[in-house]
Write a protein that holds these residues in place. Structure first.
Motif, PDB file in Angstrom:
ATOM      1  N   LEU A 389     -85.066 -60.703 -64.139  1.00  0.00           N
ATOM      2  CA  LEU A 389     -85.895 -59.583 -63.679  1.00  0.00           C
ATOM      3  C   LEU A 389     -85.774 -59.394 -62.172  1.00  0.00           C
ATOM      4  O   LEU A 389     -85.714 -58.266 -61.680  1.00  0.00           O
ATOM      5  CB  LEU A 389     -87.366 -59.825 -64.042  1.00  0.00           C
ATOM      6  CG  LEU A 389     -87.771 -59.379 -65.449  1.00  0.00           C
ATOM      7  CD1 LEU A 389     -89.171 -59.878 -65.774  1.00  0.00           C
ATOM      8  CD2 LEU A 389     -87.720 -57.863 -65.583  1.00  0.00           C
ATOM      9  N   ALA A 390     -85.720 -60.514 -61.448  1.00  0.00           N
ATOM     10  CA  ALA A 390     -85.599 -60.423 -59.992  1.00  0.00           C
ATOM     11  C   ALA A 390     -84.280 -59.756 -59.617  1.00  0.00           C
ATOM     12  O   ALA A 390     -84.225 -58.886 -58.743  1.00  0.00           O
ATOM     13  CB  ALA A 390     -85.695 -61.817 -59.366  1.00  0.00           C
ATOM     14  N   ARG A 395     -82.905 -54.830 -54.309  1.00  0.00           N
ATOM     15  CA  ARG A 395     -82.313 -53.695 -53.612  1.00  0.00           C
ATOM     16  C   ARG A 395     -81.749 -54.155 -52.273  1.00  0.00           C
ATOM     17  O   ARG A 395     -82.395 -54.864 -51.521  1.00  0.00           O
ATOM     18  CB  ARG A 395     -83.351 -52.596 -53.387  1.00  0.00           C
ATOM     19  CG  ARG A 395     -82.742 -51.463 -52.610  1.00  0.00           C
ATOM     20  CD  ARG A 395     -83.435 -50.142 -52.690  1.00  0.00           C
ATOM     21  NE  ARG A 395     -82.529 -49.150 -52.111  1.00  0.00           N
ATOM     22  CZ  ARG A 395     -82.383 -48.982 -50.808  1.00  0.00           C
ATOM     23  NH1 ARG A 395     -83.081 -49.687 -49.950  1.00  0.00           N
ATOM     24  NH2 ARG A 395     -81.512 -48.090 -50.355  1.00  0.00           N
ATOM     25  N   VAL A 396     -80.524 -53.729 -51.986  1.00  0.00           N
ATOM     26  CA  VAL A 396     -79.871 -54.074 -50.725  1.00  0.00           C
ATOM     27  C   VAL A 396     -80.050 -52.898 -49.765  1.00  0.00           C
ATOM     28  O   VAL A 396     -79.690 -51.774 -50.104  1.00  0.00           O
ATOM     29  CB  VAL A 396     -78.363 -54.313 -50.950  1.00  0.00           C
ATOM     30  CG1 VAL A 396     -77.678 -54.663 -49.652  1.00  0.00           C
ATOM     31  CG2 VAL A 396     -78.148 -55.399 -51.995  1.00  0.00           C
ATOM     32  N   PRO A 397     -80.606 -53.142 -48.570  1.00  0.00           N
ATOM     33  CA  PRO A 397     -80.759 -52.047 -47.607  1.00  0.00           C
ATOM     34  C   PRO A 397     -79.382 -51.472 -47.233  1.00  0.00           C
ATOM     35  O   PRO A 397     -78.394 -52.201 -47.170  1.00  0.00           O
ATOM     36  CB  PRO A 397     -81.399 -52.713 -46.390  1.00  0.00           C
ATOM     37  CG  PRO A 397     -81.916 -54.031 -46.866  1.00  0.00           C
ATOM     38  CD  PRO A 397     -81.117 -54.417 -48.061  1.00  0.00           C
ATOM     39  N   LYS A 433     -83.335 -51.450 -61.250  1.00  0.00           N
ATOM     40  CA  LYS A 433     -83.693 -51.528 -62.679  1.00  0.00           C
ATOM     41  C   LYS A 433     -82.776 -50.695 -63.540  1.00  0.00           C
ATOM     42  O   LYS A 433     -83.259 -49.771 -64.158  1.00  0.00           O
ATOM     43  CB  LYS A 433     -85.131 -51.050 -62.910  1.00  0.00           C
ATOM     44  CG  LYS A 433     -86.168 -51.730 -62.083  1.00  0.00           C
ATOM     45  CD  LYS A 433     -87.516 -51.142 -62.447  1.00  0.00           C
ATOM     46  CE  LYS A 433     -88.621 -51.858 -61.727  1.00  0.00           C
ATOM     47  NZ  LYS A 433     -89.924 -51.387 -62.149  1.00  0.00           N
ATOM     48  N   PRO A 434     -81.512 -50.918 -63.616  1.00  0.00           N
ATOM     49  CA  PRO A 434     -80.693 -51.906 -62.902  1.00  0.00           C
ATOM     50  C   PRO A 434     -80.236 -51.353 -61.558  1.00  0.00           C
ATOM     51  O   PRO A 434     -80.367 -50.154 -61.311  1.00  0.00           O
ATOM     52  CB  PRO A 434     -79.490 -52.033 -63.843  1.00  0.00           C
ATOM     53  CG  PRO A 434     -79.326 -50.659 -64.398  1.00  0.00           C
ATOM     54  CD  PRO A 434     -80.727 -50.141 -64.570  1.00  0.00           C
ATOM     55  N   PRO A 435     -79.673 -52.228 -60.691  1.00  0.00           N
ATOM     56  CA  PRO A 435     -79.165 -51.774 -59.394  1.00  0.00           C
ATOM     57  C   PRO A 435     -78.046 -50.758 -59.581  1.00  0.00           C
ATOM     58  O   PRO A 435     -77.111 -50.999 -60.343  1.00  0.00           O
ATOM     59  CB  PRO A 435     -78.616 -53.060 -58.766  1.00  0.00           C
ATOM     60  CG  PRO A 435     -79.316 -54.169 -59.479  1.00  0.00           C
ATOM     61  CD  PRO A 435     -79.569 -53.680 -60.864  1.00  0.00           C
ATOM     62  N   ARG A 458     -71.953 -59.271 -56.299  1.00  0.00           N
ATOM     63  CA  ARG A 458     -72.734 -60.331 -56.947  1.00  0.00           C
ATOM     64  C   ARG A 458     -72.697 -61.623 -56.136  1.00  0.00           C
ATOM     65  O   ARG A 458     -73.708 -62.299 -55.977  1.00  0.00           O
ATOM     66  CB  ARG A 458     -72.202 -60.603 -58.354  1.00  0.00           C
ATOM     67  CG  ARG A 458     -72.479 -59.486 -59.322  1.00  0.00           C
ATOM     68  CD  ARG A 458     -72.000 -59.850 -60.724  1.00  0.00           C
ATOM     69  NE  ARG A 458     -72.215 -58.758 -61.662  1.00  0.00           N
ATOM     70  CZ  ARG A 458     -73.391 -58.425 -62.169  1.00  0.00           C
ATOM     71  NH1 ARG A 458     -74.464 -59.113 -61.829  1.00  0.00           N
ATOM     72  NH2 ARG A 458     -73.501 -57.428 -63.016  1.00  0.00           N
ATOM     73  N   GLU A 459     -71.494 -61.962 -55.624  1.00  0.00           N
ATOM     74  CA  GLU A 459     -71.376 -63.197 -54.833  1.00  0.00           C
ATOM     75  C   GLU A 459     -72.275 -63.110 -53.600  1.00  0.00           C
ATOM     76  O   GLU A 459     -72.895 -64.077 -53.200  1.00  0.00           O
ATOM     77  CB  GLU A 459     -69.921 -63.405 -54.395  1.00  0.00           C
ATOM     78  CG  GLU A 459     -69.037 -63.936 -55.509  1.00  0.00           C
ATOM     79  CD  GLU A 459     -67.549 -63.839 -55.176  1.00  0.00           C
ATOM     80  OE1 GLU A 459     -67.206 -63.741 -53.976  1.00  0.00           O
ATOM     81  OE2 GLU A 459     -66.740 -63.842 -56.122  1.00  0.00           O
ATOM     82  N   GLU A 460     -72.321 -61.927 -53.003  1.00  0.00           N
ATOM     83  CA  GLU A 460     -73.029 -61.749 -51.744  1.00  0.00           C
ATOM     84  C   GLU A 460     -74.545 -61.626 -51.931  1.00  0.00           C
ATOM     85  O   GLU A 460     -75.320 -62.226 -51.202  1.00  0.00           O
ATOM     86  CB  GLU A 460     -72.489 -60.488 -51.054  1.00  0.00           C
ATOM     87  CG  GLU A 460     -73.098 -60.201 -49.696  1.00  0.00           C
ATOM     88  CD  GLU A 460     -72.566 -61.137 -48.602  1.00  0.00           C
ATOM     89  OE1 GLU A 460     -73.213 -61.213 -47.546  1.00  0.00           O
ATOM     90  OE2 GLU A 460     -71.522 -61.776 -48.817  1.00  0.00           O
ATOM     91  N   PHE A 461     -74.964 -60.838 -52.934  1.00  0.00           N
ATOM     92  CA  PHE A 461     -76.381 -60.497 -53.025  1.00  0.00           C
ATOM     93  C   PHE A 461     -77.087 -61.045 -54.261  1.00  0.00           C
ATOM     94  O   PHE A 461     -78.249 -60.738 -54.496  1.00  0.00           O
ATOM     95  CB  PHE A 461     -76.560 -58.966 -52.988  1.00  0.00           C
ATOM     96  CG  PHE A 461     -75.994 -58.338 -51.750  1.00  0.00           C
ATOM     97  CD1 PHE A 461     -76.592 -58.538 -50.504  1.00  0.00           C
ATOM     98  CD2 PHE A 461     -74.858 -57.544 -51.813  1.00  0.00           C
ATOM     99  CE1 PHE A 461     -76.076 -57.960 -49.363  1.00  0.00           C
ATOM    100  CE2 PHE A 461     -74.327 -56.963 -50.668  1.00  0.00           C
ATOM    101  CZ  PHE A 461     -74.936 -57.166 -49.438  1.00  0.00           C
TER     102      PHE A 461
END
Length: 482
Positions: A389-390, A395-397, A433-435, A458-461
């Protein structure tokens, strides 16, 4: 938020800054706004298209979604996997559930039409009921009308196969169904679909009734899915069992899946159980598609899909299909390998190999090895669900995303194709939800490179346990602005 445009997940200042960046790179402002809006939408309202076999539901769905995606054959009841499509009319977007592919004659046609209509209506915010005007209302149609009445959802009546003025009288006869005005339509030629869709937009809520867990203190919704007999019910019983509290049981009509509020790890969750529907013994050949249909309805209502896989058996095509369904519907995902305690060393070894190859496409989903029977590792289920869920809500600025994209493109440029080298110029995350990301590029980015970008994101965030949507907008050719 201004009235005119939905910034998706971008705040006003961030949005203004982003639009300036886009204009500087020579992108059309409207195009950019459109891209952000499209990616930034929340859950869409759902429209179900129901009716007897061979009244032209799939043809109508193709009309509505504007492309030949649903399978159409002259043979009644051609089945297929996909059930929901996205559509847009008059600037509003919604999902269409096509029940055209579900009509195998398994229970005698009346019962199976009733059953599939029921599932579809349950998952929908509004329905289009398709009747063949040339045949008129049959007993089966009357049965579906009863279902629609009982469900109390808004209904638009579509009198199909009205190919010209002579058919209008046939359509008028359908007032007798008591569902209001019949819209005469020829889904084959597109005649009259516009008026019908206008009526559909009136009937559909602006956004679906579900607030995705945003209701203050509303329990998060989990769908427990998996192929038949994989142990969903026993897992639910275990979870709700001895040392657990079933807060209460919300059962709807007879065929409703039972939703249970269950306390786990000190938090109340709402389990949308797909196993609650009693299977009919003589439904054997139809069992698969009823299962996938129930699954689709449950997943639409949930935020997280927990897919249960029976480890004593090889990972099947059906398992993968169920996972694909959850991913395509954009839900957070947890994979639970059940009956783990029944495996011997050898099976465990081969299973790990299988997971590596067959489950590669969802390597990002948290994995839990459980036993519904003994309750082994059940305590690990909640952290896995919370992790997913997290990720689903991360969300990435925009500033941080573009710094990351800049480094990525510098270190790993897109391969040169036809003498040109497409570049990602900048991007933004327009929704969660989803990104959902929108990348703006100087040329077409091929699928392999998009997958690479997703892997690096995915690796980064993080984004553990959630599908990621990436759409790419390519700059139109025109004079470069310096």
């Amino acid at each position: 938020m201004n009235d005119q445009h939905d910034h998706g997940a971008l705040g006003d200042a961030e949005y203004a800054e982003f639009m300036e960046l886009a204009a500087g790179e020579g992108f059309d402002v409207e195009d950019v706004e459109g891209a952000i809006e499209e990616a930034g939408h929340g859950p869409l309202p759902v429209l179900a298209v129901v009716g007897r076999p061979n009244v032209g539901k799939s043809t109508l769905v193709n009309r509505i979604i504007g492309r030949r995606e649903a399978v159409v054959e002259d043979k009644p009841g051609v089945t297929r996997d996909r059930v929901t499509y996205e559509a847009e009319w008059a600037g509003r977007r919604f999902k269409v559930v096509d029940t055209g592919g579900w009509e195998q004659d398994v229970l005698g046609i009346d019962a199976s039409v009733a059953a599939q209509a029921e599932y579809a209506i349950e998952a929908a915010d509004a329905c289009v009921f398709v009747v063949d005007a040339t045949v008129g209302a049959t007993d089966t149609d009357e049965a579906v009308v009863k279902l629609l009445r009982r469900a109390g959802k808004p209904v638009v009546l579509c009198a199909n196969k009205v190919d010209g003025p002579s058919g209008e009288a046939d359509a008028t006869a359908l007032w007798s169904l008591g569902l209001g005005e019949p819209y005469p339509v020829s889904s084959l030629h597109g005649r009259g679909t516009g008026d019908m869709l206008d009526a559909v937009l009136e009937a559909l809520p602006e956004a679906p009734a579900q607030t995705f867990g945003n209701a203050i203190g509303g329990p998060r919704r989990i769908a427990l899915i998996g192929r038949p007999n994989v142990g969903k019910s026993s897992l639910l019983n275990k979870v709700a069992g001895e040392d657990r509290v079933v807060v209460n049981e919300l059962a709807g009509t007879t065929r409703d899946p039972v939703d249970e509020l269950i306390e786990l790890g000190g938090i109340t969750w709402k389990f949308v159980d797909t196993a609650g529907i009693r299977k009919k013994v003589h439904l054997q050949e139809g069992a698969d598609y009823y299962a996938s249909l129930r699954t689709a309805a449950a997943v639409e209502k949930a935020e997280v899909a927990v897919v249960l896989i029976d480890t004593t058996d090889n990972i099947s095509v059906q398992d993968q299909r169920i996972i694909t369904m959850a991913v395509e519907s954009g839900r957070a995902l947890v994979i639970a390998y059940n009956k783990w305690d029944e495996l011997d060393e050898e099976r465990r070894y081969y299973l790990e190999r299988e997971i590596e190859t067959e489950m590669q496409q969802v390597a990002w989903a948290p994995r839990v090895n459980v036993s519904a029977k003994t309750g082994r590792h059940m305590d690990k289920l909640v952290p896995a669900i919370e992790t997913a869920l997290a990720g689903w809500e991360t969300r990435v600025p925009t500033g941080r995303l573009n710094a990351f994209l800049g480094e990525l493109v510098a270190a790993h440029p897109h391969p040169i194709r036809g003498g040109k080298q497409p570049r990602i110029l900048f991007g933004t995350q327009a929704g969660t939800k989803p990104p959902r990301f929108v990348l703006f590029a100087s040329g077409f980015l091929e699928a392999g490179y998009r997958r690479f970008v997703e892997r690096r994101l995915r690796e980064e965030f993080g984004f553990e346990g959630t599908p990621i949507h990436i759409s790419v907008r390519v700059r139109e050719k025109r004079g470069r602005k310096k």
